[in-house]
Each structure stands twice: as C-alpha cells, then as structure tokens.
Design an enzyme around this catalytic site. Structure first.
Site, PDB file in Angstrom:
ATOM      1  N   HIS A 159     -12.175  17.980  17.733  1.00  0.00           N
ATOM      2  CA  HIS A 159     -12.097  18.033  19.008  1.00  0.00           C
ATOM      3  C   HIS A 159     -11.381  19.236  19.835  1.00  0.00           C
ATOM      4  O   HIS A 159     -11.372  18.914  21.081  1.00  0.00           O
ATOM      5  CB  HIS A 159     -11.183  17.035  19.906  1.00  0.00           C
ATOM      6  N   ILE A 169      10.529  -5.222  11.573  1.00  0.00           N
ATOM      7  CA  ILE A 169      10.007  -6.083  11.887  1.00  0.00           C
ATOM      8  C   ILE A 169       8.642  -6.500  12.973  1.00  0.00           C
ATOM      9  O   ILE A 169       9.272  -6.567  14.616  1.00  0.00           O
ATOM     10  CB  ILE A 169      10.760  -7.484  12.245  1.00  0.00           C
ATOM     11  N   SER A 170       7.171  -6.381  12.448  1.00  0.00           N
ATOM     12  CA  SER A 170       6.895  -5.865  13.200  1.00  0.00           C
ATOM     13  C   SER A 170       6.681  -7.442  14.430  1.00  0.00           C
ATOM     14  O   SER A 170       6.174  -8.439  13.364  1.00  0.00           O
ATOM     15  CB  SER A 170       5.255  -5.848  13.163  1.00  0.00           C
ATOM     16  N   GLU A 207       4.460  -1.859   3.972  1.00  0.00           N
ATOM     17  CA  GLU A 207       3.868  -2.633   3.067  1.00  0.00           C
ATOM     18  C   GLU A 207       4.115  -2.041   1.635  1.00  0.00           C
ATOM     19  O   GLU A 207       2.812  -1.856   0.522  1.00  0.00           O
ATOM     20  CB  GLU A 207       1.932  -2.386   3.035  1.00  0.00           C
TER      21      GLU A 207
HETATM   22  C1  LIG Z   1       6.225   0.450  12.476  1.00  0.00           C
HETATM   23  C2  LIG Z   1       6.699  -0.330  11.167  1.00  0.00           C
HETATM   24  C3  LIG Z   1       6.147  -1.794  11.267  1.00  0.00           C
HETATM   25  C4  LIG Z   1       6.992  -2.498   9.591  1.00  0.00           C
HETATM   26  N1  LIG Z   1       7.280  -3.559   9.150  1.00  0.00           N
HETATM   27  C5  LIG Z   1       7.405  -4.616   8.395  1.00  0.00           C
HETATM   28  C6  LIG Z   1       7.669  -6.074   8.901  1.00  0.00           C
HETATM   29  O1  LIG Z   1       7.034  -6.660   9.849  1.00  0.00           O
HETATM   30  N2  LIG Z   1       8.180  -6.570   7.675  1.00  0.00           N
HETATM   31  C7  LIG Z   1       8.571  -6.292   7.053  1.00  0.00           C
HETATM   32  O2  LIG Z   1      10.018  -6.163   6.318  1.00  0.00           O
HETATM   33  N3  LIG Z   1       8.864  -4.578   7.147  1.00  0.00           N
HETATM   34  C8  LIG Z   1       8.479  -3.348   8.083  1.00  0.00           C
HETATM   35  N4  LIG Z   1       8.586  -2.279   8.021  1.00  0.00           N
HETATM   36  C9  LIG Z   1       9.259  -1.937   7.018  1.00  0.00           C
HETATM   37  C10 LIG Z   1       8.670  -0.743   6.038  1.00  0.00           C
HETATM   38  O3  LIG Z   1       7.960  -2.358   4.854  1.00  0.00           O
HETATM   39  C11 LIG Z   1       9.819  -0.125   5.687  1.00  0.00           C
HETATM   40  O4  LIG Z   1       9.787   1.168   5.882  1.00  0.00           O
HETATM   41  C12 LIG Z   1       8.950   0.511   3.957  1.00  0.00           C
HETATM   42  O5  LIG Z   1       8.979  -0.181   2.573  1.00  0.00           O
HETATM   43  C13 LIG Z   1       9.945   1.552   3.306  1.00  0.00           C
HETATM   44  O6  LIG Z   1      11.255   1.057   3.534  1.00  0.00           O
HETATM   45  P1  LIG Z   1      12.546   2.310   4.047  1.00  0.00           P
HETATM   46  O7  LIG Z   1      12.148   2.841   5.758  1.00  0.00           O
HETATM   47  O8  LIG Z   1      13.615   1.763   3.876  1.00  0.00           O
HETATM   48  O9  LIG Z   1      12.237   3.648   2.892  1.00  0.00           O
HETATM   49  P2  LIG Z   1      13.085   4.708   2.206  1.00  0.00           P
HETATM   50  O10 LIG Z   1      12.954   2.512   0.786  1.00  0.00           O
HETATM   51  O11 LIG Z   1      14.745   4.188   1.729  1.00  0.00           O
HETATM   52  O12 LIG Z   1      11.990   5.267   1.399  1.00  0.00           O
HETATM   53  C14 LIG Z   1      12.865   6.229   1.662  1.00  0.00           C
HETATM   54  C15 LIG Z   1      12.064   7.370   0.779  1.00  0.00           C
HETATM   55  O13 LIG Z   1      12.174   7.121  -0.437  1.00  0.00           O
HETATM   56  C16 LIG Z   1      10.381   6.837  -1.457  1.00  0.00           C
HETATM   57  N5  LIG Z   1      11.624   6.475  -2.586  1.00  0.00           N
HETATM   58  C17 LIG Z   1      12.222   4.993  -2.318  1.00  0.00           C
HETATM   59  N6  LIG Z   1      12.403   4.047  -3.970  1.00  0.00           N
HETATM   60  C18 LIG Z   1      11.793   5.330  -4.500  1.00  0.00           C
HETATM   61  C19 LIG Z   1      11.287   5.556  -6.343  1.00  0.00           C
HETATM   62  N7  LIG Z   1      11.162   4.036  -6.933  1.00  0.00           N
HETATM   63  N8  LIG Z   1      10.405   6.186  -6.273  1.00  0.00           N
HETATM   64  C20 LIG Z   1       9.880   7.119  -5.509  1.00  0.00           C
HETATM   65  N9  LIG Z   1      10.053   7.066  -4.166  1.00  0.00           N
HETATM   66  C21 LIG Z   1      10.520   6.925  -4.127  1.00  0.00           C
HETATM   67  C22 LIG Z   1      10.099   6.174  -0.421  1.00  0.00           C
HETATM   68  O14 LIG Z   1       8.412   6.162  -0.867  1.00  0.00           O
HETATM   69  C23 LIG Z   1       9.740   7.099   1.015  1.00  0.00           C
HETATM   70  O15 LIG Z   1       9.523   8.245   1.271  1.00  0.00           O
HETATM   71  C24 LIG Z   1       8.319  -1.618   8.428  1.00  0.00           C
HETATM   72  C25 LIG Z   1       8.295  -0.179   8.891  1.00  0.00           C
HETATM   73  C26 LIG Z   1       7.559   0.331   9.624  1.00  0.00           C
HETATM   74  C27 LIG Z   1       8.118   1.750  10.263  1.00  0.00           C
END
Ligand SMILES: Cc1cc2nc3c(=O)[nH]c(=O)nc-3n(C[C@H](O)[C@H](O)[C@H](O)COP(=O)(O)OP(=O)(O)OC[C@H]3O[C@@H](n4cnc5c(N)ncnc54)[C@H](O)[C@@H]3O)c2cc1C
Length: 380
Positions: free
Chosen positions: A337, A156-157, A362
């Site tokens: 650079h 969570i940011s 997002e």
């Molecule tokens: C710095 C940072 C800040 C963030 N801030 C917030 C925030 O403020 N609030 C919040 O709610 N979340 C936040 N997030 C979470 C972010 O939205 C999630 O990390 C993101 O939605 C991906 O979820 P996951 O990390 O669980 O990856 P996963 O869902 O586990 O995905 C892993 C990989 O599988 C791929 N994948 C998954 N499903 C499919 C599919 N159906 N088809 C093809 N490929 C797929 C994904 O694209 C990815 O490459 C933040 C993340 C980061 C890194």
C-alpha cells in the site's frame, strides 16, 4: 481424505462472515478509538449460538467441532481480529465450565454464558508468571463457606469489563497440582481492577490486572476438582490456540483481499501496480502461504476433534505457523500500500498491530516450539 468443507460448514462460515461485515466491520475503528466493545454487541453474537460454540447441544450450546469453530473465527476476524479474539477467550472459558463445573453451578450460570449476557475472562497469567504459568501465586484459602482469594492476575483481556472471571488459583502446594479453577463474578467484594493497559493492538479490548483482596467466593464456585485446575486451563488452550491462529488467518486474508483491490487501482509509472511482476510474485507468495496456513490449521483442528494423540503438538505447530504467516502477510500488505498502508484510513496498519500479539499469547511462539521439541525428543 476429503479437504472440502461440507455444506453446513460453508453455511457456518457465511453466517459468521455476514454478521461480522454488518455488525462489526463498520464500527471496528470506532471501538478501537474508544478502547471498548459495546456490551450490547454480545447478546446479538449469542443469538447466533456463538456464546458456546463447542459446548454440547444437550447443554444448550452449538455443539460445533473445533474445525467448525475455526471457520467462525476466520470469518469474524475478517471484520476485526480484536473482537473475534475476545470471543475466543469467552468460548474457551465456556467450554471449561461446561466440561468441569458442577451441575449446580452450571444451572446457575450457563444460560447467561451461552446467550452472552455473561461475558467471561480467562485469568491465568500473573505479574511474576506468564510462560511458566504453573508458578502462579494467587492463593485461594479454604474457609467454612468457600474460598478467600488474594493475589493479582496480569494482562487480563476483559479485566474490569467482563461479567465473570474464570481464574486459576493456588489451593495447594507449589506446582501444577496445587492449582484449582474458580469462578468469580463481577461485583464480588474484594475483586478490583488495575488501570487499563495501553497496548499496541487489540485496542478495542480492555486489558487490565484483576486483583483479589480478601475476595470471598462460595464453595460452589470451585470448578471441578481441587488440584485439577491447571489441567483444565491447559485443555482449554489447545482449542484457544486454534482460534487465535484462525483470527490471524482471517485478518491476513482480509488484508490480502484489500491489497489486491488497492493494487488494481493504484497507478505508478503509467500502469496499475498489480502489473509489476515483482509485486505479482509477492501476491503469489502471500496466497501460497495463506493456503498452506489454512490447510495446516484445519488439519490441527481435525486432530483435536478426533482426539488424536498428537493433537496438542499439531495445535502448537499450527498456532506458531499460522500466526507468524498472518503477521508476515499483513506486513507485506502494508508495504504494497506504500505510504497509504501506514495511514489508519486504509485499515492495514490496524491488522499489523492487532496480529502481533497472537505470537505472544495463548502460549508464546517460543513455548509452541518447546511443546513440539519436547514431543520430538520424547522417545530418546
Ligand atoms: C494483549 C494481551 C492480552 C492477554 N490476555 C490474557 C488473558 O486474557 N488471560 C491470561 O491469562 N493471560 C493473558 N495474556 C498474557 C499472555 O498469555 C502472556 O503475556 C504470555 O503467556 C507470555 O508471558 P509473559 O508476558 O510473562 O512473558 P515471559 O513468560 O516472561 O516470556 C518472556 C520471553 O521469554 C520467552 N520464554 C519464556 N520461557 C521460555 C522457555 N522455556 N523457552 C524459550 N523461551 C521462553 C518467551 O517466549 C518470551 O519471548 C495477555 C497478554 C497480552 C499481551
């Protein structure tokens, strides 16, 4: 068809740019090193009307269009994409609250939300559910007075930093229709935070888990209708994706501007490096790619403003295209650079690190393709 910005839109961009160059750019590296954005920045941002960019004017917001808002984020991210993106999250939450919260809740919280005396975080992701957000497990049990929350939100940011959390929680059965949105204020008993995450970029934003342990909130902190929370969360994301794309665009434009300046001074083989045609072609490619990204982004924002039936698809396409273009451009800027691009003093390596996450959050860029492909195949 008119592709020009109006006078008012140009003024919005200029105002955001001037503010960011004065109040953000000189401190961006320091805030990154400190791992936080000073809280006293936000009321100054609020004075510009940026605490509720597309909250209606009747509700006290700025009533801007989504297209106008992309200009604000493009301009702010020319100073620091991490700070700009953090403001985008607040605005996504502010719009959700303005659209769906009860009048009673709004009259209590919105004045401070709009002035940015209350900074908001968006809590959807959990340790076990990211892309598959509707699988979230954090529960909100109905009690006589309100709800009791148990569970954990991940990544969570603003976790542990923000003043309130807009949270998607399960009030019903499995699946999207069992999800509701609730408003949880900092300091509520049972609300706690994990350790700060150590990240590649976006380092000035604190990121942490948000934990609920028998966390009790009053019934009026339910946002909108029980069971509609997932819908609200997804509605916020169309605009959020445009904003994140704008942050990539503005930062990449700043990177290109810095690179042009650098190349006009750096000499090799008896001439400034901008005299090598191979490098000029790379500059030209970056300009072409950024202009294409800008046009596409603004078209997607216009679609969202029009309520076009394909707006979600366009927001997803623009998010994927612009964030990937932005990252590609800043990577090229680093290369141009030479070794200096790799040093923090030149400001380029920060852009490479900050923009990378825009392809992940997002909705990942794979999920953007899922959205586009689903629409392409819908009529079969
Ligand atoms: C710095 C940072 C800040 C963030 N801030 C917030 C925030 O403020 N609030 C919040 O709610 N979340 C936040 N997030 C979470 C972010 O939205 C999630 O990390 C993101 O939605 C991906 O979820 P996951 O990390 O669980 O990856 P996963 O869902 O586990 O995905 C892993 C990989 O599988 C791929 N994948 C998954 N499903 C499919 C599919 N159906 N088809 C093809 N490929 C797929 C994904 O694209 C990815 O490459 C933040 C993340 C980061 C890194």
């Amino acid at each position: 068809m008119d592709f020009a910005l109006t006078e008012e839109q140009t003024a919005i961009f200029d105002m955001a740019y001037a503010f960011a160059q004065e109040q953000i750019a000189p401190f961006a590296r320091q805030w990154e090193a400190e791992g936080t954005i000073p809280k006293d920045l936000w009321p100054k941002v609020g004075e510009l009307g940026f605490g509720g960019l597309y909250v209606s004017e009747e509700s006290g917001g700025s009533g801007l269009t989504r297209l106008d808002a992309t200009l604000v984020f493009e301009a702010l991210s020319m100073a620091c994409p991490s700070v700009a993106a953090f403001l985008s999250i607040h605005n996504m939450c502010a719009k959700m609250l303005d659209s769906f919260a009860s009048d009673e809740l709004k009259s209590r919280i919105m004045p401070d939300v709009l002035s940015l005396n209350t900074v908001l975080s968006y809590c959807l992701t959990e340790p076990g559910s990211g892309s598959d957000a509707a699988a979230l497990k954090t529960r909100a049990e109905r009690t006589n007075d309100g709800y009791t929350l148990n569970g954990t939100k991940a990544f969570i940011s603003g976790g542990g930093y923000s003043d309130a959390y807009v949270c998607m929680v399960r009030t019903g059965a499995d699946g999207p229709k069992g999800i509701s949105t609730v408003y949880v204020e900092d300091g509520t008993p049972g609300l706690s935070f994990g350790a700060l995450e150590q990240k590649m970029g976006w380092k000035s934003q604190p990121t942490a888990q948000v934990q609920f342990d028998d966390c009790k909130i009053p019934a009026e902190n339910l946002v909108g209708t029980e069971g509609d929370g997932f819908k609200y969360a997804m509605m916020g994301l169309d605009g959020g994706r445009l904003n994140i794309a704008s942050c990539s665009l503005g930062a990449a434009q700043a990177g290109l501007d810095m690179t042009l300046r650098y190349m006009s001074e750096r000499k090799a083989f008896g001439q400034t490096i901008d005299q090598f045609q191979a490098l000029q072609f790379r500059l030209a490619d970056m300009e072409i790619e950024l202009q294409a990204a800008r046009t596409f982004l603004r078209q997607a924002a216009w679609k969202l403003d029009q309520g076009a039936p394909d707006a979600t698809k366009f927001c997803a396409m623009a998010k994927k295209f612009v964030t990937e273009t932005g990252s590609k451009v800043v990577d090229q800027c680093l290369q141009l650079h030479g070794g200096y691009g790799y040093l923090a003093d030149y400001g380029i390596e920060k852009l490479v690190r900050d923009l990378r996450v825009h392809q992940i959050l997002e909705g990942t860029n794979e999920i953007m393709r899922v959205i586009v492909a689903r629409q392409l195949l819908a009529h079969r």
